[in-house]
Write a protein that holds these residues in place. Structure first.
Motif, PDB file in Angstrom:
ATOM      1  N   ALA A   7      43.068  55.368  45.744  1.00 45.02           N
ATOM      2  CA  ALA A   7      43.190  54.003  46.249  1.00 45.02           C
ATOM      3  C   ALA A   7      43.399  53.069  45.067  1.00 45.02           C
ATOM      4  CB  ALA A   7      41.939  53.601  47.039  1.00 45.02           C
ATOM      5  N   LYS A   8      43.769  51.843  45.353  1.00 42.93           N
ATOM      6  CA  LYS A   8      43.959  50.843  44.297  1.00 42.93           C
ATOM      7  C   LYS A   8      43.537  49.484  44.837  1.00 42.93           C
ATOM      8  CE  LYS A   8      47.395  51.359  41.481  1.00 42.93           C
ATOM      9  NZ  LYS A   8      48.735  51.403  40.857  1.00 42.93           N
ATOM     10  N   GLY A   9      42.782  48.733  44.021  1.00 39.21           N
ATOM     11  CA  GLY A   9      42.355  47.420  44.467  1.00 39.21           C
ATOM     12  C   GLY A   9      41.170  46.910  43.689  1.00 39.21           C
ATOM     13  N   LYS A  10      40.415  45.990  44.304  1.00 37.82           N
ATOM     14  CA  LYS A  10      39.254  45.379  43.658  1.00 37.82           C
ATOM     15  C   LYS A  10      37.989  45.710  44.443  1.00 37.82           C
ATOM     16  CE  LYS A  10      41.741  41.500  41.554  1.00 37.82           C
ATOM     17  NZ  LYS A  10      41.838  40.013  41.424  1.00 37.82           N
ATOM     18  N   VAL A  11      36.904  45.971  43.690  1.00 42.46           N
ATOM     19  CA  VAL A  11      35.606  46.249  44.291  1.00 42.46           C
ATOM     20  C   VAL A  11      34.593  45.311  43.659  1.00 42.46           C
ATOM     21  CG1 VAL A  11      33.801  47.965  44.677  1.00 42.46           C
ATOM     22  CG2 VAL A  11      36.210  48.674  44.670  1.00 42.46           C
ATOM     23  N   GLN A  12      33.912  44.509  44.492  1.00 39.05           N
ATOM     24  CA  GLN A  12      32.916  43.574  43.979  1.00 39.05           C
ATOM     25  C   GLN A  12      31.672  44.317  43.509  1.00 39.05           C
ATOM     26  OE1 GLN A  12      33.577  40.268  43.846  1.00 39.05           O
ATOM     27  NE2 GLN A  12      31.630  39.742  42.883  1.00 39.05           N
ATOM     28  N   LEU A  13      31.164  43.959  42.308  1.00 35.14           N
ATOM     29  CA  LEU A  13      29.986  44.591  41.724  1.00 35.14           C
ATOM     30  C   LEU A  13      28.971  43.497  41.405  1.00 35.14           C
ATOM     31  CD1 LEU A  13      31.904  46.830  39.180  1.00 35.14           C
ATOM     32  CD2 LEU A  13      31.048  47.560  41.407  1.00 35.14           C
ATOM     33  N   GLY A  14      28.010  43.300  42.271  1.00 33.44           N
ATOM     34  CA  GLY A  14      27.018  42.259  42.006  1.00 33.44           C
ATOM     35  C   GLY A  14      27.604  40.869  42.159  1.00 33.44           C
ATOM     36  N   ASN A  15      26.992  39.892  41.484  1.00 29.87           N
ATOM     37  CA  ASN A  15      27.334  38.488  41.705  1.00 29.87           C
ATOM     38  C   ASN A  15      28.528  37.997  40.890  1.00 29.87           C
ATOM     39  OD1 ASN A  15      25.198  38.085  43.517  1.00 29.87           O
ATOM     40  ND2 ASN A  15      23.767  37.764  41.849  1.00 29.87           N
ATOM     41  N   ASN A  16      28.709  38.541  39.676  1.00 23.03           N
ATOM     42  CA  ASN A  16      29.691  37.902  38.800  1.00 23.03           C
ATOM     43  C   ASN A  16      30.674  38.883  38.182  1.00 23.03           C
ATOM     44  OD1 ASN A  16      27.957  39.192  37.014  1.00 23.03           O
ATOM     45  ND2 ASN A  16      28.173  37.602  35.450  1.00 23.03           N
ATOM     46  N   MET A  17      30.793  40.093  38.758  1.00 22.13           N
ATOM     47  CA  MET A  17      31.773  41.019  38.193  1.00 22.13           C
ATOM     48  C   MET A  17      32.412  41.870  39.277  1.00 22.13           C
ATOM     49  SD  MET A  17      29.284  43.476  35.929  1.00 22.13           S
ATOM     50  CE  MET A  17      27.799  44.218  36.581  1.00 22.13           C
ATOM     51  N   GLU A  18      33.618  42.340  38.963  1.00 17.70           N
ATOM     52  CA  GLU A  18      34.345  43.181  39.895  1.00 17.70           C
ATOM     53  C   GLU A  18      35.145  44.227  39.124  1.00 17.70           C
ATOM     54  OE1 GLU A  18      36.876  40.504  42.056  1.00 17.70           O
ATOM     55  OE2 GLU A  18      38.301  40.273  40.402  1.00 17.70           O
ATOM     56  N   TYR A  19      35.339  45.365  39.782  1.00 19.82           N
ATOM     57  CA  TYR A  19      36.218  46.400  39.225  1.00 19.82           C
ATOM     58  C   TYR A  19      37.606  46.166  39.776  1.00 19.82           C
ATOM     59  CZ  TYR A  19      38.585  50.847  38.586  1.00 19.82           C
ATOM     60  OH  TYR A  19      39.496  51.819  38.241  1.00 19.82           O
ATOM     61  N   ASN A  27      37.173  48.376  32.794  1.00 18.64           N
ATOM     62  CA  ASN A  27      37.930  47.799  33.904  1.00 18.64           C
ATOM     63  C   ASN A  27      37.084  46.827  34.730  1.00 18.64           C
ATOM     64  OD1 ASN A  27      39.325  50.509  33.291  1.00 18.64           O
ATOM     65  ND2 ASN A  27      40.809  49.488  34.592  1.00 18.64           N
ATOM     66  N   ILE A  28      35.931  46.416  34.196  1.00 17.27           N
ATOM     67  CA  ILE A  28      35.097  45.431  34.877  1.00 17.27           C
ATOM     68  C   ILE A  28      35.453  44.036  34.373  1.00 17.27           C
ATOM     69  CG2 ILE A  28      32.745  44.559  35.136  1.00 17.27           C
ATOM     70  CD1 ILE A  28      31.741  47.412  35.102  1.00 17.27           C
ATOM     71  N   CYS A  29      35.743  43.129  35.304  1.00 18.94           N
ATOM     72  CA  CYS A  29      36.134  41.753  34.963  1.00 18.94           C
ATOM     73  C   CYS A  29      35.052  40.774  35.393  1.00 18.94           C
ATOM     74  CB  CYS A  29      37.438  41.377  35.674  1.00 18.94           C
ATOM     75  SG  CYS A  29      38.846  42.402  35.247  1.00 18.94           S
ATOM     76  N   ASN A  30      34.891  39.701  34.613  1.00 22.96           N
ATOM     77  CA  ASN A  30      34.001  38.619  34.978  1.00 22.96           C
ATOM     78  C   ASN A  30      34.716  37.723  35.981  1.00 22.96           C
ATOM     79  OD1 ASN A  30      32.930  35.671  34.450  1.00 22.96           O
ATOM     80  ND2 ASN A  30      31.333  37.068  33.737  1.00 22.96           N
ATOM     81  N   THR A  31      34.063  37.435  37.106  1.00 21.84           N
ATOM     82  CA  THR A  31      34.741  36.666  38.163  1.00 21.84           C
ATOM     83  C   THR A  31      34.930  35.201  37.803  1.00 21.84           C
ATOM     84  OG1 THR A  31      32.588  36.397  39.260  1.00 21.84           O
ATOM     85  CG2 THR A  31      33.982  38.206  40.012  1.00 21.84           C
ATOM     86  N   GLU A  32      34.236  34.714  36.767  1.00 20.41           N
ATOM     87  CA  GLU A  32      34.369  33.308  36.375  1.00 20.41           C
ATOM     88  C   GLU A  32      35.708  33.030  35.710  1.00 20.41           C
ATOM     89  OE1 GLU A  32      32.345  30.326  33.130  1.00 20.41           O
ATOM     90  OE2 GLU A  32      30.987  31.587  34.299  1.00 20.41           O
ATOM     91  N   ASP A  33      36.097  33.896  34.752  1.00 24.79           N
ATOM     92  CA  ASP A  33      37.355  33.640  34.036  1.00 24.79           C
ATOM     93  C   ASP A  33      38.225  34.890  33.858  1.00 24.79           C
ATOM     94  OD1 ASP A  33      35.948  35.049  32.142  1.00 24.79           O
ATOM     95  OD2 ASP A  33      36.079  33.530  30.562  1.00 24.79           O
ATOM     96  N   GLY A  34      37.811  36.021  34.438  1.00 20.37           N
ATOM     97  CA  GLY A  34      38.616  37.241  34.345  1.00 20.37           C
ATOM     98  C   GLY A  34      38.437  38.018  33.064  1.00 20.37           C
TER      99      GLY A  34
END
Length: 254
Positions: free
Chosen positions: A50-62, A84-91
């Motif tokens: 699969a390919k996409g984004k998975v939310q991990l907790g409050n401020n990060m996503e895979y 491959n974990i990004c901060n949701t505030e600024d990427g």
């Protein structure tokens, strides 16, 4: 969830993946043919991708590719490559690993900038098998009163529970062992008498500006596709604070 750096995609156990399919909201595509993945010397069948984004907790996503593995349910249902974990505030892809407090934190660029002066930096490269993060450095150690140094490219591998694994297939390692024939290697055998591992027991060692006493450096042949000299594991990160800045290609320690 296992937080990894020695893998290049997020992996899920197939039962876990399908039991939670609605929560992940991903389209699983069945693989064509006989695709497999070697994790720590154990080979798994890749049944779907699969390919996409998975939310991990409050401020990060895979963000990236996901492999669904049959029978991957030993320690965790999921393993996530921290690169491959990004901060949701600024990427930003900045991960702080505090092994003193046993905490992992995703940081924005602004958050990290306020404390960056406290660290010593080493350049990260992706010149490794499947582009996993590595650093070019020297592994220096003392054994039986003699000093040794093995320069090379070393994976930053949170999935390795040891101090350092050296790759048996590395030409630099083979040359090093040839040039130091008097260095004792401890040998481990299985119940059938087959040699399964060798190790160097050190009095002192240093790597990436960190200093250690009485560490074991293992030599493995179970990862034949790896092109680096070694893999730096969790015992290196113990009792320290490390920051992986994957965007700026910097590894910080203090």
């Amino acid at each position: 969830m296992m937080l990894e750096s020695g893998i290049f995609v997020m992996v899920m156990d197939s039962i876990y993946a399908f039991e939670n399919k609605e929560a992940f909201n991903l389209d699983y595509v069945r693989t064509q043919g006989n695709e497999k993945m070697n994790l720590g010397g154990k080979v798994y069948d890749i049944t779907h991708k699969a390919k996409g984004k998975v939310q991990l907790g409050n401020n990060m996503e895979y963000s990236g590719e996901i492999f669904i593995l049959s029978g991957y349910n030993t320690y965790s249902g999921i393993a996530i490559p921290i690169q491959n974990i990004c901060n949701t505030e600024d990427g930003s892809r900045i991960i702080k690993l505090d092994m003193e407090k046993l905490e992992l934190r995703s940081m924005s660029r602004k958050q990290f900038k306020s404390e960056a002066e406290d660290y010593t930096a080493t350049a990260i490269n992706y010149d490794s098998y499947m582009g996993m993060p590595a650093v070019k450095t020297h592994l220096d150690f003392e054994k039986d009163g003699k000093c040794y140094s093995l320069p090379g490219n070393y994976l930053l591998d949170l999935g390795n529970a040891s101090f350092v694994f050296l790759m048996k297939q590395s030409q630099a390692l083979q040359d090093f062992l040839h040039d130091n024939p008097d260095m004792e290697l401890k040998k481990a055998y299985n119940k059938k008498g087959v040699l399964v591992a060798e190790a160097i027991v050190t009095e002192k060692a240093s790597l990436c500006n960190r200093y250690f006493e009485k560490q074991v450096i293992a030599i493995t042949s179970s990862l034949p596709k790896f092109t680096v000299e070694g893999s730096v594991g969790l015992k290196f990160f113990e009792d320290a604070v490390s920051v992986f800045d994957f965007d700026k290609r910097k590894f910080y320690t203090k």
